[in-house]
Each structure stands twice: as structure tokens, then as C-alpha cells.
Design an enzyme around this catalytic site. Structure first.
Site, PDB file in Angstrom:
ATOM      1  N   CYS A  76       0.818  -1.216   0.000  1.00 33.02           N
ATOM      2  CA  CYS A  76       0.000   0.000   0.000  1.00 33.02           C
ATOM      3  C   CYS A  76       0.847   1.259   0.000  1.00 33.02           C
ATOM      4  O   CYS A  76       0.529   2.218   0.715  1.00 33.02           O
ATOM      5  CB  CYS A  76      -0.921   0.049   1.221  1.00 33.02           C
ATOM      6  SG  CYS A  76      -2.370  -0.951   1.059  1.00 33.02           S
ATOM      7  N   ASN A  77       1.944   1.256  -0.714  1.00 33.50           N
ATOM      8  CA  ASN A  77       2.776   2.455  -0.699  1.00 33.50           C
ATOM      9  C   ASN A  77       3.432   2.604  -2.067  1.00 33.50           C
ATOM     10  O   ASN A  77       4.618   2.338  -2.240  1.00 33.50           O
ATOM     11  CB  ASN A  77       3.825   2.348   0.416  1.00 33.50           C
ATOM     12  CG  ASN A  77       4.445   3.686   0.719  1.00 33.50           C
ATOM     13  OD1 ASN A  77       4.895   4.384  -0.186  1.00 33.50           O
ATOM     14  ND2 ASN A  77       4.459   4.065   1.981  1.00 33.50           N
TER      15      ASN A  77
END
Ligand SMILES: *Cc1c(COP(=O)(O)O)cnc(C)c1O
Length: 807
Positions: free
Chosen positions: A391-392
Site C-alpha cells: 500500500c505504498n
């Protein structure tokens, strides 16, 4: 960082024993995903639930008042935890950090003029998503870019006119643990008008002390999730600096709890609550019990770990050891093993760095190792990691140097968030994230370093020599056993001796013609997730024309001992599949019998039903994809379609059709649809000797779920001769059938499921991972398919002679 900052909580092993029984033998290294809850926390919460009579807040009964009172106290504790003055800050309870960010988004979006949104490269996906609601969005690609923007004062603001600006960034990157300056909100407040700051502290607060006592430096909004600090409850919060609260007050929606008055009959009006910020923003009934659990969480956390400062030092000490251990690992030729993504290695574990190590692994040739392989081996070793894009996307793109066009190319190749393997150019698309928490200990750290060193550090002698195929005499080979797996992922059924079994283009007759589908999702069940499937024993009765299924092991009183369905597709009672249905289950037909679905449901403890793949008339492509196959392989024209002779032609044995001859280069290319899996006795024996040499019990060949086991009548026969086979001829020389080898079978942890008991262990995968790894993938057995038969139907039986060719 000075050594005086070194601190290791010596009590940690005692605490672990008493408070984290769920850890048992596990090495848990995903504290940035969620940390673990202590036993005392759950017990203390349970006691308070049992003792108290808690009603829905917002009313006047004693039980309601008790809830309200407790919630107010917890709210205050949250503020005290981050040293925020309750006069100046308010807490809005949310489901998680993401929900807190959404409240801020909704507030800014509801303002007439729109807003301008600026965020940092290291932001979590949940922070990036805000930009879709903004009139303008911009991503800062470095800290310097942020500082440059801050220094530019109000000049840069002119473009946005009347629009307010929201600047958001994480206090700590959830990807690599890098901590960002906490001084920015204060500087922004000094230099910019109409600009607000949102600090995402979700990753930061789990291992560091947040201090909002300096009002001038404090951000306007902070988002966090409590499960990342305490493991439980599942709850988040938005902390609002009161002078910025008005930015959230113009949202359109109102819900129960946030209004003083609503009318909806003759006229429609409402009066929102004004008293506090949280009253205006907490829609509906609060998660009362989660909030109350937070009380227990604060108590237990303090009792076990003292202060956040202690946790910070403890985890920093561990992280420094982890970093040092990993960064010194080298291959025999001096090449580094771990590529660690960090800006300031020297500060590892210090103030600029949380207790997270983000890395990828390279082999001795400098090639990247596929993270999905690492994940497989780690999971067998009971090591819990986070692998992938975490998620980055900004952090991944920056640290792994992936361009937007490469990202799109990877997407086109089937790469998605959370799916781990190598992308274009053999570059990784994600990372291995190792993150530590308050209850991590030195054993966790050394276990991970040992794991990498055992499996990924190459010693010179470890290179497996390629077999010199020409020089190897082909020994006398024969078919030792034949196994049909009528139901995908269930037990195999051995073809009896003296029974010629028909082999078709798509494999052995009745092999994987059935499967089990989940009654809720329609997904095909696999042994990977449901190891008990190994206990379902199908049996083919050709005389009666039936498939019978029994459950091995314990019998339950109510459930029938066995069920049976006709082998003949036409005489079975199916549920009519919905027309136009799509997805996994589109071309498979479930049976229409409660007795059958009850049987499988009770056997597995999962609501499921038996289903059949379409009659083979539909062709192999619409049939099953076999469980041992890789989805990521490049599909290719199926060899049987290009080379199989018309079924009725009776010709002498032909020369093999033109095809790539090197078995290694051809490996895996078209095994997308592998009809038959073959293993050999000498290789099974070699593996068992290897296991014995390592002090491990031998394994049964059934774990490999092969269709054909080939043995040699000459002893000793070298192992892994099949690596060099290109074709097999099976049957006597008058009526042989010709098979083409399609490549090595890549293995996963499914080979660790004992096919008799359904129990999982770490062997033989761990030993295979050490002895049978090529290109960083683990192989055992060969895929093959029927190419040509000298009769219109091909039959093979146990004892048939096998001739192997290597070109
Ligand atoms: C975990 C995390 C989030 C998201 O938290 P949720 O609880 O999933 O909403 C956001 N930002 C950072 C930095 C995180 O670590």
C-alpha cells in the site's frame, strides 16, 4: 545513534510466554500490518464486559450514562497518550486510520471553493486517495521538495486563490519505516495562510512517542489506528486541533448522534450539534465496546511495557541488529544478498527510522529473487512477513526505481497490488517488509537472519551441475504406478495392476474431472487452503460406472459414509448453471443433491458442493487448470493441438515433430495446461536419502500428486534423469504412445501436506528448496502430455516399458 540508547527489554521472553500464547512457534514479523494483542488485554476486556451493564449512549438510563461516562474517559486517555491538551484538541472515533482520513477529505471537499491537496511520496494509499476529491493535487517526490515549498511562503499559494490547501504526509513510512520531519506542520503554519496539515501517524505511534504538547508545532489533523499499537481493539481515531475544526463542519451528510434537531415532514431542516467536534462527526452509534476495550488496552500496555519510550528503544535495538545482520550477508563471490531500502543506514533504529526493514534479495549473479518464492519458504518456516507493494506505491516506485510506464507494463502483465513476483526486466514489483513491535525479541531477529542465510546465501558448491544428458545411459524404465485424481485437490486413486488406463489429450481418464466449489463464493477449493481435502478418497468403479467418495479417518454419526455419482456425464443430476454466468465457476456444473453437498460440507467443515467440469467434448482448455501449475507462465499453443496425429491413423512410430529440443529452455513454457505429472522413483529415493541424511523422516511419494511414477529396473540409477528428458515412449514397441515432456514442475508448500492425514509440516519443501532450486524456483517432477498414439485410443498400464529420449 549512541550505544547508551541501546535497550533490550530483558523481561520480553517471560512476557511472551505468558501473554502471547498464539505466537507458539511462530516468528511474527508484520507488526506494521498489525501488532499482537496480549492475553491480559482480552481477559481484562472480557471481565469489564461481564461486570458492566453498558447501554447505547445518547440516552438517560443508568446503563447509557455508564457508557457515556466511560467513553468520555477513554477519549481523554487518547489525548493524554499523545500529550494533547483537551482544551486544544478533540478525538473523533473512527473505524481505522483510513476512515479518519476520509472525514478530513469529506470536510474539505464540502467547501464551496474546493481545495488544493499536496502530499508526500511516502504516503500510504489511503492518503493518496484524497487527491481524487481535490481540485488540484500534487505529490512531493522528496523532503527537499516539501522544504522548498514551505520556504516559498505564500507565493506558491497564489495559484490556488481562495482555495484552502491541505498538506498530508506520514510521520513514518509504512513501507520502510523512514520517519519524516515532525517540524513541517509548525513551519507551514508560520509561512502559509489558509493551509492545513494532516499527519498520518498510523505507522509511527506503534513504536514511538507522539507529543502534541507544543501547540504551535502540532498538525491540524492526525489519523491513527489503535490495533497497530495494541493489537486490539479494531478502532481508529482522528485527532483534531480545535482551531482547524471548522474545516470539517460543512459536510453535507448528517447521521444519528450528530444533530440536535431534524424535521422531515412539512419542512425539511436540521440543526447540527455544535458543542464539540466529535459530536458533529461521529455518525450513528459509536463502536461502544471497542472504545471500552481501549481502556483495557492502555492499562495492559503500560503494565507490560512501561512507556512508549521504552518500546521505542527496545524495537530500535532489535531493528539495528536486524539491519546489521542482513546487510553483512554475502554470497560466496562477495555479492550482497539483501538490498535494503533505507536512506540513512547509519540511523537504523534511531530517531529517523522506525523498526522496519524493507528489502529484496539477489542471488550470486545479481539477479533478483522472486518474492513469491521467498514467501512460500517463509510460510513453511512459520515466519510471518508482509510481501508486495504494501500500500505504498510512491515509496515502492522511488526506492525500487520503477517508472510509471514500467508500472503500467507490469499491470498489463497481470501484476496487481499484493501479488508478488518479478515484473518487467526481472525487477521486483514489491518488497519484503520485516517490521518489529513491542513484543518482538532477539530470537525473532536471528530467526529471520538465519532463514535468509540458510536459503538464499549461495555457497560455491551449492550450484547444481547441469546433467550431461548425452553421456547418461538410459536405464530400463517402466511404469511403476498410475494415479488418477478424480476430484481436484482430493486424494488420488491408484489404478490397479493389470488395468490398462486410457490416456487422453487432456490427461488420464477421469483425472480432475470433478472439483469442490465453495457454496458461497463459487470458487474451486484447493488443498492449499483446505488440507483436509487430502482425506477425501475418491474411487473409480468402471464396472458400475460410478465415482464413489469416502472420508478417511473419523466418521460422524449423521453424515453418510460415502456418496457416489455416475461417471457418465449424461446420467448425472446437475443443477442447471445460470446462463451467462461468468467467473471461475462459469463452466463447471454443481450436482443437485443436498445429500452430496452435505457429505462434502461435513467432511471439510466448509460449505461446499461437488461439481463436474464439462464433458471432455468441451476440450481441455475449458477444463481444469491443474493445482500444481503456475498461473504466471506464458501461455503457448498447446503442443497436442499442433502435433497430435488424427486419432484413427495407424502408422509406424513417427519421428517426433519439430519442437525445441533443449529441455531447459523449453521448460514451463506451455505447461499452462499440463495434462500429466510424472515423477521418478530414483529421484524420490534421492530425496528421501537427503531427508534421512538431515535427520528427517522420509516422505511418501503421494505428496507430489503425480499421475505416473516411473521406476528403473537397474540399480542404482542416477536421480533426476528426467530433467533432461524431452520425450517418452510408453508401451511395447508394436503399439507405443509418444509423450512430450513440457518442463519441470514448480513446487509450493502443498507438497508438505501429508496425503494420508492432511497434516502440514515443513518437509519436503525445505529440503527441496535447498537441493532442487533453479532460477530461484523449486522443482520436482515433470509435466508431460500425450503427443501421439499408434492406436486410436491410448492405454497405459503398470509395468509398461518406458523409453526416454533426450533430444
Ligand atoms: C496502516 C496504515 C494506514 C492505514 O490504516 P488502516 O487501519 O488500514 O486504515 C495508513 N497509513 C499508514 C502510515 C499506515 O501504516
Amino acid at each position: 545513534m549512541s550505544p547508551t540508547d541501546s535497550f533490550y527489554n530483558e523481561d520480553i521472553d517471560t512476557i511472551r510466554q505468558r501473554e502471547y500464547p498464539m505466537l507458539k512457534e511462530a516468528t511474527y514479523l508484520d507488526h506494521s500490518g498489525t501488532t499482537l494483542y496480549a492475553k491480559s488485554l482480552v481477559e481484562s476486556f472480557a471481565t469489564s464486559m461481564i461486570d458492566g451493564l453498558y447501554g447505547n449512549p445518547h440516552s438517560g438510563s443508568a446503563s447509557s450514562i455508564l457508557s457515556t461516562k466511560n467513553i468520555d474517559n477513554v477519549r481523554l486517555r487518547v489525548l493524554q497518550f499523545v500529550k494533547a491538551d483537551p482544551e486544544e484538541f478533540d478525538v473523533v472515533f473512527t473505524a481505522n486510520a483510513t476512515a479518519a482520513i476520509k472525514i478530513v477529505t469529506e470536510g474539505f471537499r464540502s467547501r464551496d471553493k474546493g481545495f488544493s491537496y499536496l502530499y508526500h511520496r511516502d504516503a500510504h494509499t489511503s492518503l493518496i486517495g484524497v487527491r481524487e476529491s481535490a481540485s488540484r493535487g500534487h505529490c512531493f517526490t522528496s523532503d527537499e521538495a516539501v522544504e522548498h515549498w514551505i520556504e516559498s511562503g505564500d507565493e506558491a499559494r497564489e495559484e490556488s486563490g481562495e482555495m484552502p490547501t491541505l498538506f498530508a504526509y506520514p510521520a513514518q513510512s509504512n513501507m520502510n519505516g523512514r520517519r519524516l520531519p515532525l517540524t513541517w506542520p509548525g513551519q507551514v503554519r508560520k509561512t502559509k495562510s489558509n493551509t492545513y496539515t494532516l499527519l498520518d501517524v498510523a505507522a509511527f505511534v506503534s513504536s514511538a512517542k507522539l507529543d502534541l504538547s507544543n501547540l504551535d508545532e502540532a498538525p491540524d489533523f492526525l489519523s491513527m489506528s489503535f490495533y497497530k499499537i495494541f493489537g486490539f481493539p479494531d478502532l481508529g481515531a482522528l485527532i483534531v486541533r480545535k482551531p482547524a475544526g471548522h474545516m470539517l463542519s460543512q459536510r453535507k451528510y448528517f447521521g444519528g448522534g450528530t444533530v440536535d434537531l431534524v424535521t422531515c415532514l412539512k419542512e425539511q431542516c436540521y440543526i447540527p450539534k455544535k458543542e464539540t467536534i466529535h459530536q458533529q462527526l461521529e455518525d450513528g452509534t459509536l463502536p461502544i465496546h471497542n472504545i471500552l476495550a481501549l481502556n483495557s488496552a492502555f492499562d495492559v500496555h503500560t503494565r507490560l511495557y512501561g512507556s512508549m519510550d521504552q518500546i521505542s528503544k527496545h524495537t530500535s535495538t532489535l531493528a539495528r541488529n536486524l539491519y546489521q545482520g542482513l546487510s553483512t550477508l554475502k554470497h560466496f563471490n562477495g555479492q550482497p544478498v539483501c538490498i535494503i531500502y533505507t536512506d540513512s543506514p547509519s540511523s537504523y533504529g534511531g530517531k529517523e527510522q522506525g523498526p522496519t526493514v524493507a528489502l529484496n534479495i539477489k542471488d550470486s549473479n545479481g539477479q533478483w529473487v522472486d518474492n513469491s518464492e521467498i514467501e512460500k519458504i517463509a510460510s513453511i518456516r512459520n515466519i510471518h512477513l508482509r510481501i508486495g507493494g504494501v500500500c505504498n506505491s510512491g515509496g515502492i516506485a522511488h526506492y525500487l526505481d520503477i517508472s510509471p510506464s514500467e508500472m503500467r507494463e507490469n499491470l498489463a502483465l497481470g501484476q496487481r497490488c499484493g501479488i508478488n513476483s518479478l515484473g518487467v526486466g526481472g525487477k521486483p514489483t514489491g518488497i519484503i517488509r520485516v517490521s518489529l513491535g513491542a513484543m518482538s525479541n532477539m530470537t525473532d531477529v536471528t530467526t529471520f537472519i538465519d532463514f535468509v542465510s540458510q536459503f538464499f546465501v549461495e555457497e560455491e558448491s551449492q550450484q547444481v551441475d547441469d546433467l550431461d544428458s548425452e553421456k547418461v545411459e538410459t536405464p530400463s524404465l517402466f511404469v511403476e504406478s498410475l494415479t488418477v485424481y478424480p476430484i481436484k485437490s482430493c486424494s488420488g486413486w491408484p489404478v490397479p495392476a493389470n488395468t490398462p488406463w486410457e490416456i487422453k489429450k487432456e490427461g488420464l481418464s477421469f483425472d480432475r474431472e470433478w472439483c469442490l466449489v465453495h457454496s458461497g463464493t463459487g470458487r474451486i477449493l484447493s488443498q492449499k487452503r483446505y488440507p483436509r481435502m487430502a482425506l477425501l478418497k475418491p474411487e473409480i468403479d468402471l464396472k458400475q460406472g460410478m465415482l464413489r467418495v469416502r472420508v478417511k479417518g473419523e466418521k460422524s454419526e449423521e453424515a453418510p459414509e460415502q456418496v457416489s455419482v455416475p461417471l457418465d456425464f449424461r446420467s448425472a443430476d446437475f443443477k442447471t448453471p445460470p446462463s451467462n454466468s461468468s467467473g471461475t465457476a462459469a463452466n463447471i456444473t454443481p450436482y443437485n443433491s443436498p445429500q452430496i453437498s452435505d457429505f462434502f460440507t461435513s467432511a471439510l467443515g466448509v460449505p461446499c458442493n461437488l461439481a463436474r467440469f464439462p464433458a471432455s467434448a468441451a476440450g481441455p482448455s475449458t477444463r481444469h487448470s491443474k493445482p500444481h501449475l503456475q498461473k504466471t507462465q506464458v501461455p503457448r499453443k498447446r503442443p497436442m493441438e499442433e502435433s497430435i496425429a488424427p486419432a484413427t491413423v495407424q502408422t509406424p512410430f513417427p519421428t517426433p515433430p519439430q519442437s525445441p529440443t533443449s529441455s531447459t529452455s523449453q521448460s514451463l513454457l506451455f505447461s499452462n495446461e499440463s495434462p500429466i505429472l510424472c515423477t521418478t522413483r530414483p529421484s524420490l529415493d534421492a530425496l528421501n536419502s537427503e531427508l534421512l541424511a538431515r535427520g528427517k523422516p522420509p516422505i511418501h511419494y503421494s505428496v507430489f500428486r503425480s499421475n505416473i511414477v516411473i521406476a528403473s529396473s537397474l540399480t542404482p540409477t542416477p536421480a533426476y534423469l528426467e530433467d533432461s528428458w524431452t520425450h517418452l515412449e510408453i508401451g511395447d514397441s508394436a503399439t507405443p504412445a509418444l509423450f512430450q515432456m513440457l518442463g519441470k514442475c514448480q513446487r509450493c508448500s502443498m507438497v508438505c501436506v501429508n496425503q494420508e492425514t492432511g497434516a502440514k509440516s515443513e518437509e519436503p519443501f525445505v529440503t527441496l528448496a535447498k537441493t532442487r532450486r533453479f532460477d530461484n524456483k523449486v522443482y520436482f517432477g515433470e509435466h508431460m502430455s500425450l503427443m501421439w498414439g499408434s492406436r486410436d485410443r491410448v492405454f497405459v498400464k503398470i509395468g509398461d516399458v518406458v523409453k526416454a529420449s533426450t533430444c
